[in-house]
Design a protein around this motif. Structure first.
Motif, mmCIF file in Angstrom:
data_model
loop_
_atom_site.group_PDB
_atom_site.id
_atom_site.type_symbol
_atom_site.label_atom_id
_atom_site.label_comp_id
_atom_site.label_asym_id
_atom_site.label_seq_id
_atom_site.Cartn_x
_atom_site.Cartn_y
_atom_site.Cartn_z
ATOM 1 N N GLY A 306 -34.475 -8.292 -7.462
ATOM 2 C CA GLY A 306 -33.690 -7.207 -6.878
ATOM 3 C C GLY A 306 -33.748 -7.179 -5.368
ATOM 4 N N ALA A 307 -34.771 -7.813 -4.787
ATOM 5 C CA ALA A 307 -34.932 -7.807 -3.332
ATOM 6 C C ALA A 307 -33.802 -8.525 -2.615
ATOM 7 C CB ALA A 307 -36.270 -8.437 -2.958
ATOM 8 N N ASN A 308 -33.029 -9.291 -3.347
ATOM 9 C CA ASN A 308 -31.910 -10.016 -2.738
ATOM 10 C C ASN A 308 -30.613 -9.211 -2.753
ATOM 11 O OD1 ASN A 308 -33.515 -12.375 -2.337
ATOM 12 N ND2 ASN A 308 -33.228 -12.915 -4.500
ATOM 13 N N THR A 309 -30.650 -8.010 -3.271
ATOM 14 C CA THR A 309 -29.434 -7.212 -3.414
ATOM 15 C C THR A 309 -29.107 -6.475 -2.117
ATOM 16 O OG1 THR A 309 -29.948 -6.873 -5.754
ATOM 17 C CG2 THR A 309 -28.308 -5.410 -4.765
ATOM 18 N N MET A 526 -17.630 -1.892 -16.678
ATOM 19 C CA MET A 526 -19.016 -1.571 -16.395
ATOM 20 C C MET A 526 -19.622 -2.593 -15.439
ATOM 21 S SD MET A 526 -22.151 -0.976 -19.099
ATOM 22 C CE MET A 526 -21.037 -0.106 -20.208
ATOM 23 N N LYS A 527 -20.147 -2.110 -14.318
ATOM 24 C CA LYS A 527 -20.781 -2.968 -13.316
ATOM 25 C C LYS A 527 -22.107 -2.328 -12.903
ATOM 26 C CE LYS A 527 -17.793 -6.265 -13.056
ATOM 27 N NZ LYS A 527 -18.187 -7.645 -13.429
ATOM 28 N N ASN A 528 -23.164 -2.726 -13.573
ATOM 29 C CA ASN A 528 -24.462 -2.113 -13.338
ATOM 30 C C ASN A 528 -25.268 -2.870 -12.291
ATOM 31 O OD1 ASN A 528 -23.992 -0.103 -15.261
ATOM 32 N ND2 ASN A 528 -24.670 -1.441 -16.913
ATOM 33 N N THR A 529 -26.079 -2.142 -11.565
ATOM 34 C CA THR A 529 -26.956 -2.709 -10.551
ATOM 35 C C THR A 529 -28.407 -2.433 -10.952
ATOM 36 O OG1 THR A 529 -27.260 -0.758 -9.133
ATOM 37 C CG2 THR A 529 -25.192 -1.988 -8.887
ATOM 38 N N HIS A 530 -29.346 -2.895 -10.141
ATOM 39 C CA HIS A 530 -30.752 -2.608 -10.418
ATOM 40 C C HIS A 530 -31.145 -1.211 -9.965
ATOM 41 C CE1 HIS A 530 -31.053 -3.249 -6.150
ATOM 42 N NE2 HIS A 530 -32.383 -3.194 -6.139
ATOM 43 N N VAL A 531 -30.231 -0.499 -9.308
ATOM 44 C CA VAL A 531 -30.492 0.859 -8.840
ATOM 45 C C VAL A 531 -30.292 1.836 -10.000
ATOM 46 C CG1 VAL A 531 -29.794 2.666 -7.234
ATOM 47 C CG2 VAL A 531 -29.730 0.266 -6.518
ATOM 48 N N PRO A 532 -31.298 2.652 -10.339
ATOM 49 C CA PRO A 532 -31.136 3.583 -11.462
ATOM 50 C C PRO A 532 -30.180 4.723 -11.126
ATOM 51 C CG PRO A 532 -33.245 3.942 -10.380
ATOM 52 C CD PRO A 532 -32.644 2.724 -9.740
ATOM 53 N N VAL A 667 -28.150 0.355 -0.086
ATOM 54 C CA VAL A 667 -29.187 -0.589 -0.491
ATOM 55 C C VAL A 667 -29.303 -1.689 0.549
ATOM 56 C CG1 VAL A 667 -29.915 -2.229 -2.272
ATOM 57 C CG2 VAL A 667 -28.754 -0.104 -2.928
ATOM 58 N N GLU A 668 -30.508 -1.961 0.981
ATOM 59 C CA GLU A 668 -30.780 -3.030 1.942
ATOM 60 C C GLU A 668 -32.010 -3.800 1.475
ATOM 61 O OE1 GLU A 668 -30.439 -2.821 6.571
ATOM 62 O OE2 GLU A 668 -32.494 -2.248 6.021
ATOM 63 N N LYS A 669 -31.853 -5.078 1.252
ATOM 64 C CA LYS A 669 -32.930 -5.927 0.725
ATOM 65 C C LYS A 669 -33.508 -5.335 -0.564
ATOM 66 C CE LYS A 669 -34.224 -7.836 5.230
ATOM 67 N NZ LYS A 669 -35.308 -8.014 6.237
ATOM 68 N N GLY A 670 -32.631 -4.822 -1.381
ATOM 69 C CA GLY A 670 -33.020 -4.336 -2.690
ATOM 70 C C GLY A 670 -33.581 -2.941 -2.738
ATOM 71 N N ARG A 671 -33.829 -2.341 -1.569
ATOM 72 C CA ARG A 671 -34.448 -1.024 -1.538
ATOM 73 C C ARG A 671 -33.498 0.001 -0.927
ATOM 74 N NH1 ARG A 671 -39.390 -3.057 1.070
ATOM 75 N NH2 ARG A 671 -38.464 -4.998 0.342
ATOM 76 N N ILE A 672 -33.783 1.271 -1.167
ATOM 77 C CA ILE A 672 -32.959 2.334 -0.607
ATOM 78 C C ILE A 672 -33.282 2.464 0.874
ATOM 79 C CG2 ILE A 672 -32.375 4.772 -0.699
ATOM 80 C CD1 ILE A 672 -31.466 3.082 -3.134
#
Length: 742
Positions: A306-309, A526-532, A667-672
């Motif tokens: 997820g860090a690549n998102t 449906m387009k889901n991400t790793h973000v809940p 989202v930047e580098k997988g994090r909020i």
């Protein structure tokens, strides 16, 4: 609207001792109610949830107990988080019980009590604007049954027919002789009678209501004002420890290691607890010490893939989804794409709405104490039974050995409902400190960066118009993240999640589309991400209302027609939708010219079984928007408290305006990226416009009031802005359109 305060007396609000002093058992006939910690007692204006039974009050039935002095305790299972559900339900009970509103107090039924009594109070969940509309029937029947038992008890005492008795405000009168008695004097006898079958009871016609339907003041205001109210974040118990939690900054990442020795000598620190594979907590004598130590704790994370998102990558995924071809349709009338393609004019637009955080005033928290084979939790929750289940699952103890004391929430907005991570975390930490209550509080940064966010979405809207400007076909295609994908995957059928198309449904009662198009196609990709993601006040009606109603204005402009008249032509089969549109247009004087430089916009939509419409008036100078006036119309069928209903509508405005103007969650580098209110601010009071409301009561259904109107604010304001600047606005927040709020 005149607020009725005369019937809302102040009671003693001096109790500030929130330390458990043991349990108190009263005499009399308080049956099956149980005993509760004194720490849970919170005094207020006619509001006393979970006060230990001390006065020998007689329980007439599960909903009502009465003291000899005629004080009536009404039990409420729903959670209170500022929306007024407790007051509204108390009004409904008072109406059918025919007791004295001045003598009413409320108590909160706990999940453990409910379980022991075979869920006599029904579900405890408070979300989806369901607190009153789902429980009103059995609550009213329970109150009416209690009234029947009380009157029968008086008849038995006097040996007279029930038909000769009349009750008013808790006073029973024998009409032939004038003899009188009170509910308090017959309550104990009434509690011994066989209750009537609730289904056999005829409830009052809402048009005749005397207590329900009135603009009474809230029952829970005084202790908020005088500072005596205890929220979860305030709770103090003897010997209590505090903990601060931290999860991997990237969703889906894992905890590799941490060096507890580096903080073991810091002041007050009691230890580090690994909660799960991605979360830990530092426990100390105060939360400040715990959080300070947590910041100093060396932690190694495996952030995972997820860090690549990036936000750009997520946005592109949604955009690509709009071009995907497949079996995505949810509703189909005719061949809309073909009809649109062959129409005289084609209108097309793509809209975007972002992730949004809840930012509840009170961050996530819970307190848990585990003693032997028993677990207790004090939780600000929207779902007491959900917290109960989470406590049981986290501790491995049976539900019968667990209890949850529901504290009023300092804001909920959906975050404290189905997602019970705050309860689970507290339980896991408390397991390591048996016999000691542990309060776990999330820092604001943790709360904001580990939310269950409002889903991100994009929509491609396409319509066909004939030569006279009439709609020939409508194609709605939404690409976005699904709440059900993680929250309720069983509700996704054949890869399709109807929930994400809330507001576009063919039929009610929840969220019916208010237009009839000759041909129609609705699709969801449906387009889901790793973000809940999760429910956020208004949920999917928020973005779908923007998509539909902003596009309706674009179609009206392309057709050369007035926006209200354009809508009316498509709403003849939807009388309630049309009713609120007409009501708001009349109140806002839609046909009356505005001063130079002021522009209007309109929107209507349905959600949570209620019909809403809004007219916005704005001015725009140098790309700075001033929202001057908002006019609403709401048809919720029955209005239990007009004052509280208007409060809910007015309270939806700052959330809605903030959602369309203020910074988004990215989202930047997988994090909020946004971690606190400096980068994710809330709307200021100075930006709130004049608000007017028309309540359209049709008395033939029960709708919600907490969430329905938020979805019409954004599109009404956006449409007014578009009228002012001469071009549509399609990207939210509107900073993407180079617009800001005054």
């Amino acid at each position: 609207m005149t607020l009725n305060t005369l019937d809302t007396p102040l009671v003693n609000s001096s109790r500030r001792d929130f330390i458990i002093k043991g349990t108190l058992v009263g005499g009399g006939l308080m049956l099956g109610v149980g005993v509760l910690p004194e720490a849970f007692a919170q005094a207020g204006a006619s509001y006393d949830p979970n006060t230990p039974t001390q006065f020998g009050d007689a329980e007439v039935n599960a909903w009502v107990s009465i003291k000899p002095d005629d004080t009536v305790f009404i039990r409420v299972a729903r959670s209170e988080m500022g929306q007024g559900t407790r007051t509204g339900l108390a009004q409904l009970v008072t109406e059918e019980l025919e007791c004295n509103w001045r003598k009413v107090k409320t108590q909160s039924a706990t999940p453990g009590q409910s379980l022991a009594r075979k869920r006599v109070w029904g579900e405890h969940g408070t979300g989806g604007s369901r607190g009153i509309r789902i429980s009103e029937d059995y609550v009213r029947r329970g109150a009416a049954a209690a009234r029947i038992m009380l009157v029968q008890a008086a008849a038995n005492q006097w040996n007279v027919p029930v038909s000769e008795l009349k009750v008013d405000k808790g006073i029973i009168t024998h009409l032939p002789t004038g003899r009188k008695t009170t509910y308090g004097k017959v309550a104990e006898l009434a509690s011994t009678l066989t209750p009537p079958d609730p289904k056999s009871i005829t409830l009052k016609d809402p048009r005749t209501w005397k207590v329900a339907g009135q603009p009474y003041a809230r029952l829970d205001t005084t202790n908020k004002v005088n500072g005596s109210k205890v929220y979860g974040i305030d709770l103090q118990l003897p010997g209590m420890l505090c903990a601060s939690v931290k999860s991997c900054p990237v969703f889906g990442g894992k905890l590799v290691s941490y060096d507890e020795a580096k903080i073991s000598n810091l002041r007050g620190v009691k230890g580090v607890v690994k909660i799960n594979d991605s979360t830990l907590a530092v426990v100390a004598d105060t939360w400040w010490h715990a959080n300070t130590a947590l910041k100093a704790l060396p932690i190694v994370w495996d952030e995972g893939k997820g860090a690549n998102t990036s936000q750009a990558g997520i946005n592109q995924m949604l955009r690509d989804g709009l071009d995907e071809q497949g079996d995505f349709w949810q509703r189909q009338v005719g061949d809309a794409p073909e009809v649109i393609q062959s129409s005289a004019k084609k209108v097309e637009a793509i809209y975007f709405t972002p992730f949004r955080a809840h930012v509840t005033m009170e961050p996530m928290n819970a307190t848990v104490k585990i003693s032997g084979d028993r677990a207790e939790a004090w939780v600000p929750t929207q779902n007491g039974e959900g917290s109960h289940a989470a406590l049981s699952e986290a501790t491995g103890l049976p539900l019968t050995n667990c209890e949850v004391y529901k504290l009023d929430s300092g804001c909920g907005l959906g975050r404290r409902g189905s997602t019970q991570d705050f309860t689970t975390y507290a339980a896991k930490v408390a397991q390591q400190f048996p016999g000691v209550p542990v309060k776990v509080i999330w820092s604001r940064e943790e709360d904001m960066t580990h939310d269950f966010y409002h889903p991100i979405a994009m929509a491609k809207m396409t319509a066909g118009l004939d030569a006279t400007g009439n709609v020939t076909g409508m194609h709605i295609k939404v690409a976005g993240q699904s709440i059900n994908a993680t929250a309720a995957p069983q509700n996704i059928k054949n890869g399709k999640d109807e929930r994400q198309l809330q507001g576009f449904y063919e039929k009610g009662p929840d969220a019916q589309l208010g237009y009839t198009f000759p041909s129609l196609l609705t699709e969801y990709v449906m387009k889901n991400t790793h973000v809940p993601v999760g429910p956020w006040r208004g949920v999917n009606t928020n973005q779908n209302g923007i998509f539909m109603e902003c596009f309706m204005d674009e179609c009206a402009k392309a057709a050369g027609k007035d926006p209200v008249e354009f809508r009316r032509a498509l709403m003849q089969n939807h009388p309630k939708h049309l009713g609120v549109l007409n009501a708001v247009a009349k109140k806002a004087e839609w046909d009356k010219p505005l001063p130079a430089g002021t522009y209007r916009g309109v929107a209507q939509f349905m959600g949570y079984a209620s019909y809403s419409a809004c007219v916005a008036e704005v001015t725009v100078q140098n790309n700075i928007v001033k929202v001057n006036r908002l006019v609403f119309a709401l048809d919720a069928g029955h209005i239990v408290n007009p004052y509280l209903t208007r409060e809910q509508i007015e309270g939806s405005v700052p959330m809605a305006l903030g959602a369309i103007f203020l910074p988004e969650i990215t989202v930047e580098k997988g994090r909020i990226k946004e971690q606190n209110l400096d980068t994710y601010p809330l709307l200021k009071l100075s930006s709130t416009p004049k608000i007017e409301t028309v309540l359209v009561s049709t008395y033939d259904f029960w709708g919600g009031v907490g969430e329905p109107t938020i979805c019409v604010v954004g599109p009404a304001v956006a449409n007014a802005i578009s009228a002012a600047i001469g071009r549509p606005v399609r990207n939210f927040p509107l900073s993407k359109e180079n617009l800001s709020l005054a």
